[in-house]
Design an enzyme around this catalytic site. Structure first.
Site, PDB file in Angstrom:
ATOM      1  N   TYR A 138       0.835  -1.207   0.000  1.00 15.39           N
ATOM      2  CA  TYR A 138       0.000   0.000   0.000  1.00 15.39           C
ATOM      3  C   TYR A 138       0.869   1.257   0.000  1.00 15.39           C
ATOM      4  CZ  TYR A 138      -3.756  -3.214   1.551  1.00 15.39           C
ATOM      5  OH  TYR A 138      -4.664  -4.241   1.672  1.00 15.39           O
ATOM      6  N   LYS A 189       5.259 -14.341   2.359  1.00 14.50           N
ATOM      7  CA  LYS A 189       4.916 -15.238   1.252  1.00 14.50           C
ATOM      8  C   LYS A 189       6.205 -15.408   0.457  1.00 14.50           C
ATOM      9  CE  LYS A 189       2.245 -17.701  -1.342  1.00 14.50           C
ATOM     10  NZ  LYS A 189       1.655 -18.984  -0.937  1.00 14.50           N
ATOM     11  N   ASP A 222      -0.852 -17.950   3.429  1.00 16.02           N
ATOM     12  CA  ASP A 222      -2.002 -18.826   3.135  1.00 16.02           C
ATOM     13  C   ASP A 222      -2.164 -19.880   4.234  1.00 16.02           C
ATOM     14  OD1 ASP A 222       0.436 -19.787   2.223  1.00 16.02           O
ATOM     15  OD2 ASP A 222      -0.334 -20.660   0.373  1.00 16.02           O
ATOM     16  N   ASP A 246      -3.692  -6.716   6.750  1.00 13.10           N
ATOM     17  CA  ASP A 246      -5.028  -6.173   6.507  1.00 13.10           C
ATOM     18  C   ASP A 246      -6.028  -7.324   6.405  1.00 13.10           C
ATOM     19  OD1 ASP A 246      -7.162  -4.571   5.797  1.00 13.10           O
ATOM     20  OD2 ASP A 246      -6.515  -4.299   3.719  1.00 13.10           O
ATOM     21  N   ASP A 250      -8.942  -8.907   9.420  1.00 13.13           N
ATOM     22  CA  ASP A 250     -10.387  -9.106   9.234  1.00 13.13           C
ATOM     23  C   ASP A 250     -10.769 -10.524   9.655  1.00 13.13           C
ATOM     24  OD1 ASP A 250     -10.764  -6.544   8.163  1.00 13.13           O
ATOM     25  OD2 ASP A 250     -12.103  -7.268   6.587  1.00 13.13           O
TER      26      ASP A 250
HETATM   27  C1  IPM Z   1      -8.432  -1.435   7.551  1.00 14.62           C
HETATM   28  C2  IPM Z   1      -9.219  -1.032   6.368  1.00 14.62           C
HETATM   29  C3  IPM Z   1      -8.473  -0.027   5.544  1.00 14.62           C
HETATM   30  C4  IPM Z   1      -7.070  -0.487   5.313  1.00 14.62           C
HETATM   31  C5  IPM Z   1      -9.162   0.228   4.229  1.00 14.62           C
HETATM   32  C6  IPM Z   1     -10.406   1.036   4.425  1.00 14.62           C
HETATM   33  C7  IPM Z   1      -8.254   0.780   3.201  1.00 14.62           C
HETATM   34  O1  IPM Z   1      -9.550  -2.148   5.620  1.00 14.62           O
HETATM   35  O2  IPM Z   1      -8.176  -0.595   8.413  1.00 14.62           O
HETATM   36  O3  IPM Z   1      -8.057  -2.592   7.638  1.00 14.62           O
HETATM   37  O4  IPM Z   1      -6.838  -1.522   4.715  1.00 14.62           O
HETATM   38  O5  IPM Z   1      -6.136   0.172   5.739  1.00 14.62           O
HETATM   39 MG    MG Z   2      -8.893  -3.891   6.406  1.00 14.02          MG
END
Ligand code: IPM
Ligand code: MG
Length: 357
Positions: A138, A189, A222, A246, A250
């Site tokens: 990113y 990875k 993975d 990231d 989640d």
């Molecule tokens: C997070 C979110 C953000 C990120 C998005 C909104 C870009 O998914 O905080 O994990 O990846 O930084």
């Molecule tokens: Mg995120």
């Protein structure tokens, strides 16, 4: 009396609902503990500001934030504004401008929360994910040429630097060392990506020598999803790149019951700039304005903020109040309950006031 000035940026969607809930809880907490004072300054930056001014925040936004002790952030994103504009115009502009390179994401199963893992209970899942927050996939480098033509090409270049990897690795090892189990898992990875990820592996081994008391291991990303799901109790502190962490965070939020619980801290460990605290869940405009957003991620990140400010006792007091509310079954719909944001907030305020400090 220890005083802290906090910049609140509620921004979009459910951001304002959960940040106001968080401010209510923090004000109640300061009343209870007595020796800290938090003053909040609210900024109206975000998508509505963009519709009026064509930018997500003013040009001198970072300069105005610089003087605060911390930033308490809601969420950005609106259906009528491209995500990459709202994101890079505010949240990432702050993370990158203030070099908040350590993104810290704790996850555990709070008392009273049912998690989707049939065999896991509180204590079986207690992790902190450290996400590299300044470079990697990113980094923002790349471009698009030959727009609209068959030859159109787009690149997003992942940047991995020795200094960037070394500093996040040191942060992660230090954090692992501070936790009771002193365990760190380094995620890459490096079988498929043979440059940047191999550099991660090499620097992990170098930095590990500075922390002989930390037990560490390596996982491919993975395979890591499998281990998180099937053997959660074998993990403690985890460090991964911007993209990998990231995604894994989640998954971590879902495995612990709901993304509505998951907090995050964007930290400048050197404290040159204010650090920023936010719920992970985002603007969730499908439920915005309904009063049913889960405020717990916002409370948990407020606790991270107190911890960062050196207020460990207040942090623990807040998390204890939160867990007394979850264990009493006062839960929003994302956790299978029917409590509103307000009901949960009032219950946490009551728990703060009734507990002994
Ligand atoms: C997070 C979110 C953000 C990120 C998005 C909104 C870009 O998914 O905080 O994990 O990846 O930084
Ligand atoms: Mg995120």
């Amino acid at each position: 009396m220890r005083e802290y000035s906090i910049a609140a940026i509620p921004a979009d969607g459910i951001g304002p609902e959960v940040i106001e809930a968080g401010i209510t809880v923090l004000e109640s907490l300061q009343k209870r503990v007595g020796d800290i004072r938090l003053s909040f300054h609210r900024f109206d930056w975000g998508s509505e500001y963009y519709r009026r001014h064509g930018v997500m925040m003013p040009a001198d936004g970072l300069r105005r934030l610089q003087a605060f002790d911390a930033i308490y952030f809601g969420a950005v994103g609106a259906p009528d504004i491209p995500d990459h504009i709202s994101l890079w115009g505010l949240r990432l502009a702050i993370c990158q401008g203030f070099d908040q390179y350590a993104n810290v994401r704790p996850t555990r199963i709070l008392r009273g929360v049912v998690c989707p893992l049939r065999r896991a209970g509180p204590g079986d899942l207690d992790w902190v994910i450290v996400r590299e927050n300044s470079e990697g996939e990113y980094s923002g480098q790349g471009g698009r040429t030959h727009r609209g033509l068959p030859a159109e090409v787009a690149t997003d270049v992942a940047i991995f630097t020795r200094s960037g990897i070394t500093r996040i690795m040191r942060y992660a090892f230090r954090l692992a060392q501070s936790r009771p189990r002193k365990m760190l898992t380094v995620v890459t990875k490096s079988n498929a990506q043979r440059h940047g990820m191999v550099l991660w592996d090499e620097i992990a081994a170098e930095v590990a020598r500075e922390f002989p008391d930390v037990v560490w291991d390596k996982m491919l990303v993975d395979a890591m999803t499998v281990r998180m799901t099937l053997k959660p109790q074998t993990l403690d502190t985890i460090v991964a790149t911007n993209l990998h962490a990231d995604i894994l965070s989640d998954l971590a939020g879902a495995l612990a019951g709901s993304l509505g619980l998951a907090p995050t801290a964007n930290i400048d460990p050197e404290r040159r700039f204010p650090s920023m605290f936010e719920p992970i869940h985002g603007s969730a405009f499908d439920i915005a304005g309904q009063g049913i957003a889960n405020p717990i991620a916002s409370f948990w990140t407020a606790a991270q903020m107190l911890d960062h400010l050196g207020e460990r006792a207040a942090c623990d007091h807040l998390m204890d109040a939160v867990e007394r509310v979850t264990s009493a079954g006062i839960l929003t719909p994302d956790l299978g309950g029917n409590a509103t944001t307000r009901r949960v907030t009032e219950a946490v305020v009551d728990a703060i006031q009734s507990a002994s400090v």
